[in-house]
Design a protein around this motif. Sequence first.
Motif, PDB file in Angstrom:
ATOM      1  N   GLU A   9       0.834  -1.209   0.000  1.00  0.00           N
ATOM      2  CA  GLU A   9       0.000   0.000   0.000  1.00  0.00           C
ATOM      3  C   GLU A   9       0.862   1.250   0.000  1.00  0.00           C
ATOM      4  O   GLU A   9       1.845   1.344   0.753  1.00  0.00           O
ATOM      5  CB  GLU A   9      -0.883  -0.014   1.259  1.00  0.00           C
ATOM      6  CG  GLU A   9      -1.716   1.208   1.496  1.00  0.00           C
ATOM      7  CD  GLU A   9      -2.362   1.227   2.873  1.00  0.00           C
ATOM      8  OE1 GLU A   9      -3.284   2.038   3.085  1.00  0.00           O
ATOM      9  OE2 GLU A   9      -1.945   0.441   3.748  1.00  0.00           O
ATOM     10  N   ARG A  53       2.351   7.527  -6.923  1.00  0.00           N
ATOM     11  CA  ARG A  53       1.723   6.696  -5.896  1.00  0.00           C
ATOM     12  C   ARG A  53       1.805   5.214  -6.259  1.00  0.00           C
ATOM     13  O   ARG A  53       1.365   4.368  -5.492  1.00  0.00           O
ATOM     14  CB  ARG A  53       0.260   7.093  -5.729  1.00  0.00           C
ATOM     15  CG  ARG A  53       0.060   8.458  -5.101  1.00  0.00           C
ATOM     16  CD  ARG A  53      -1.385   8.897  -5.111  1.00  0.00           C
ATOM     17  NE  ARG A  53      -1.568  10.111  -4.301  1.00  0.00           N
ATOM     18  CZ  ARG A  53      -2.293  10.167  -3.195  1.00  0.00           C
ATOM     19  NH1 ARG A  53      -2.924   9.102  -2.757  1.00  0.00           N
ATOM     20  NH2 ARG A  53      -2.391  11.290  -2.517  1.00  0.00           N
ATOM     21  N   LYS A  76      -2.810  10.771   6.075  1.00  0.00           N
ATOM     22  CA  LYS A  76      -2.730  12.225   5.963  1.00  0.00           C
ATOM     23  C   LYS A  76      -3.087  12.877   7.295  1.00  0.00           C
ATOM     24  O   LYS A  76      -4.076  12.529   7.927  1.00  0.00           O
ATOM     25  CB  LYS A  76      -3.660  12.706   4.860  1.00  0.00           C
ATOM     26  CG  LYS A  76      -3.462  14.149   4.448  1.00  0.00           C
ATOM     27  CD  LYS A  76      -4.402  14.512   3.296  1.00  0.00           C
ATOM     28  CE  LYS A  76      -4.108  13.689   2.058  1.00  0.00           C
ATOM     29  NZ  LYS A  76      -4.986  14.064   0.922  1.00  0.00           N
ATOM     30  N   GLY A  77      -2.268  13.810   7.710  1.00  0.00           N
ATOM     31  CA  GLY A  77      -2.479  14.493   8.979  1.00  0.00           C
ATOM     32  C   GLY A  77      -1.824  13.810  10.166  1.00  0.00           C
ATOM     33  O   GLY A  77      -1.717  14.388  11.252  1.00  0.00           O
ATOM     34  N   GLY A  80       3.188   7.426   1.243  1.00  0.00           N
ATOM     35  CA  GLY A  80       3.477   8.805   0.901  1.00  0.00           C
ATOM     36  C   GLY A  80       4.714   8.883   0.038  1.00  0.00           C
ATOM     37  O   GLY A  80       5.462   7.910  -0.098  1.00  0.00           O
ATOM     38  N   SER A  97       3.120  13.991  -0.961  1.00  0.00           N
ATOM     39  CA  SER A  97       1.774  13.467  -1.180  1.00  0.00           C
ATOM     40  C   SER A  97       1.582  12.269  -0.254  1.00  0.00           C
ATOM     41  O   SER A  97       2.505  11.470  -0.073  1.00  0.00           O
ATOM     42  CB  SER A  97       1.600  13.044  -2.641  1.00  0.00           C
ATOM     43  OG  SER A  97       0.324  12.465  -2.853  1.00  0.00           O
ATOM     44  N   TYR A  98       0.381  12.180   0.330  1.00  0.00           N
ATOM     45  CA  TYR A  98       0.096  11.117   1.283  1.00  0.00           C
ATOM     46  C   TYR A  98      -1.189  10.384   0.916  1.00  0.00           C
ATOM     47  O   TYR A  98      -2.084  10.937   0.276  1.00  0.00           O
ATOM     48  CB  TYR A  98      -0.079  11.700   2.693  1.00  0.00           C
ATOM     49  CG  TYR A  98       1.114  12.448   3.218  1.00  0.00           C
ATOM     50  CD1 TYR A  98       1.164  13.836   3.165  1.00  0.00           C
ATOM     51  CD2 TYR A  98       2.188  11.767   3.772  1.00  0.00           C
ATOM     52  CE1 TYR A  98       2.265  14.535   3.641  1.00  0.00           C
ATOM     53  CE2 TYR A  98       3.293  12.450   4.252  1.00  0.00           C
ATOM     54  CZ  TYR A  98       3.323  13.831   4.183  1.00  0.00           C
ATOM     55  OH  TYR A  98       4.419  14.512   4.663  1.00  0.00           O
ATOM     56  N   SER A  99      -1.265   9.156   1.386  1.00  0.00           N
ATOM     57  CA  SER A  99      -2.522   8.440   1.256  1.00  0.00           C
ATOM     58  C   SER A  99      -3.523   9.045   2.251  1.00  0.00           C
ATOM     59  O   SER A  99      -3.137   9.636   3.266  1.00  0.00           O
ATOM     60  CB  SER A  99      -2.341   6.959   1.553  1.00  0.00           C
ATOM     61  OG  SER A  99      -2.035   6.761   2.928  1.00  0.00           O
ATOM     62  N   ASP A 100      -4.791   8.877   1.964  1.00  0.00           N
ATOM     63  CA  ASP A 100      -5.815   9.417   2.853  1.00  0.00           C
ATOM     64  C   ASP A 100      -5.746   8.775   4.232  1.00  0.00           C
ATOM     65  O   ASP A 100      -6.090   9.415   5.231  1.00  0.00           O
ATOM     66  CB  ASP A 100      -7.198   9.185   2.245  1.00  0.00           C
ATOM     67  CG  ASP A 100      -7.465  10.083   1.056  1.00  0.00           C
ATOM     68  OD1 ASP A 100      -8.411   9.791   0.298  1.00  0.00           O
ATOM     69  OD2 ASP A 100      -6.734  11.075   0.873  1.00  0.00           O
ATOM     70  N   SER A 101      -5.290   7.544   4.301  1.00  0.00           N
ATOM     71  CA  SER A 101      -5.286   6.838   5.578  1.00  0.00           C
ATOM     72  C   SER A 101      -4.243   7.374   6.556  1.00  0.00           C
ATOM     73  O   SER A 101      -4.357   7.137   7.767  1.00  0.00           O
ATOM     74  CB  SER A 101      -5.048   5.341   5.346  1.00  0.00           C
ATOM     75  OG  SER A 101      -3.794   5.119   4.734  1.00  0.00           O
TER      76      SER A 101
END
Length: 121
Positions: free
Chosen positions: A46, A103, A65-66, A49, A59-63
């Motif tokens: 998977e 990605r 991010k943050g 980032g 850039s990051y995956s949504d899972s």
Amino acid sequence: QVQLVESGGGLVQAGGSLRLSCAASGRTFSTYAMGWFRQAPGKEREFVGTINWDGAVVSYSDSVKGRFAISRDNTKNTVYLQMNSLKPEDTAAYYCAAGIFSRRAADYSSWGQGTQVTVSS
């Protein structure tokens, strides 16, 4: 190509933090985008980032991010993955890779051996 070695994995409680490092050999490190991927048992690799060659774009995956942050130091030929607010579902082997800013795992030509991160609940 570059040779990559990850370090910094381990066991941490949920909510904790870890910082992974990926050290590269070779004089061309700064020409590569660097990606982080992870793979849990029984699951596909998977995207986590990626960071471009000079660190200006990430850039990051949504899972993640943050919670996760990627940085690099081209003077040390090293890329980092700071992982905060870790969750049990973040448990996986984490891999760094050198390639183009993407990605997709197929866009990375060099891979490290991986470092295990285990998050306990």
